[in-house]
Design a protein around this motif. Structure first.
Motif, short mmCIF file in Angstrom:
data_model
loop_
_atom_site.label_atom_id
_atom_site.label_comp_id
_atom_site.label_asym_id
_atom_site.label_seq_id
_atom_site.Cartn_x
_atom_site.Cartn_y
_atom_site.Cartn_z
N ASN A 135 2.63 35.06 22.57
CA ASN A 135 1.61 34.30 23.31
C ASN A 135 2.18 33.05 23.96
OD1 ASN A 135 -0.49 36.06 22.89
ND2 ASN A 135 -1.37 34.94 21.18
N GLY A 141 2.18 38.86 25.05
CA GLY A 141 0.88 38.29 24.75
C GLY A 141 -0.19 39.32 24.42
N VAL A 206 3.56 37.14 28.85
CA VAL A 206 2.99 35.88 29.31
C VAL A 206 4.00 35.17 30.20
CG1 VAL A 206 2.01 33.67 28.62
CG2 VAL A 206 1.61 35.70 27.21
#
Length: 266
Positions: A135, A141, A206
């Motif tokens: 994340n 993520g 991400v």
């Protein structure tokens, strides 16, 4: 920075890797895109290279072991007992592609296809716990199953990992971990998949800024299949150097808050 130094709860996506014909070229591509430090492992690991972000394990790339093995990002799920997971896969109508095996003290793994043919693995952590960072820009993520049979997929993964589900609309559900009900993945009814594309687990990495990442992909001769906005932030679907498909997403402030809540719950 969200990090982890222990094994992940069973049923949580805890690792991704991808095989390539040209590992050096792939490593350069992802190092420039995500800021990874790509480190080839010992000889007994067959060229399996760990990719680090801020000194923590984010993913891996590896040489293709057989011509029939596709270049695709593979999602692994945490298991407390890989042998039992393999039996659960068989009982649910899936197939065991690689039988449970130990990996040089790092852990124990197996690889499967579900009842529709989507490939995934199970990882029982030893010295290697899986994701050491998550994340965070340059790390994984989210993981979504893209399927043509939503109800069949729900039944299969419910049997294998004990997932329960939250309906998020007619074509999407989130998967809740059996141990505590935390949401850990999603299943998407993807009727738009071309006939030649099998059901698959799609990895979302991400990034700090979707548009900047798209520009880097284009500079590196990757292909941007589409860019779009979601409630969680700007996203794009990318085709990498050997045809592997993945998504990048730049979280909105609200999504960051929700991700922070999920981190605290792990």
């Amino acid at each position: 920075m969200p990090t982890r130094d222990t094994n992940w709860p069973a049923g949580t996506p805890n690792w991704v890797d991808c095989c390539f014909d040209d590992v050096k070229k792939a490593g350069d591509f992802y190092a420039k895109l995500f800021g990874w430090d790509v480190q080839e492992g010992p000889a007994e690991m067959g060229g399996y290279a760990l990719c680090f972000k801020h000194g923590r394990s984010a993913a891996a790339i590896t040489p293709r072991m057989a011509p029939e093995v596709p270049t695709a990002w593979s999602t692994f799920f945490a298991s407390d007992d890989v042998d039992a997971t393999a039996e659960a896969v068989r009982a649910a109508g899936g197939s065991v592609i690689a039988e449970p095996m130990g990996v040089a003290g790092a852990g124990r793994m197996a690889f499967f296809t579900d009842a529709e043919g989507a490939a995934f693995g199970a990882w029982q952590g030893g010295e290697h716990h899986g994701f050491g960072i998550f994340n965070e820009s340059g790390s994984v993520g989210w993981n979504d199953l893209m399927t043509r049979d939503l109800e069949g997929a729900k039944a299969f993964y419910g049997k294998v990992f004990g997932f329960s589900y939250d309906e998020m609309g007619a074509d999407y559900v989130t998967c809740k971990r059996a141990s505590d009900g935390e949401v850990v993945a999603g299943i998407h009814l993807a009727g738009h998949l071309p006939d030649e594309v099998p059901a698959n687990w799609l990895t979302h990495f991400v990034v700090a800024d979707r548009d900047s990442s798209v520009a880097i992909v284009e500079e590196l001769d990757g292909e941007v299949l589409m860019s779009f906005d979601t409630p969680f932030g700007p996203e794009a679907t990318i085709r990498g150097p050997e045809g592997e498909v993945f998504n990048v997403i730049s979280y909105t402030a609200k999504a960051e808050e929700e991700a922070e809540h999920d981190r605290d719950a792990e």
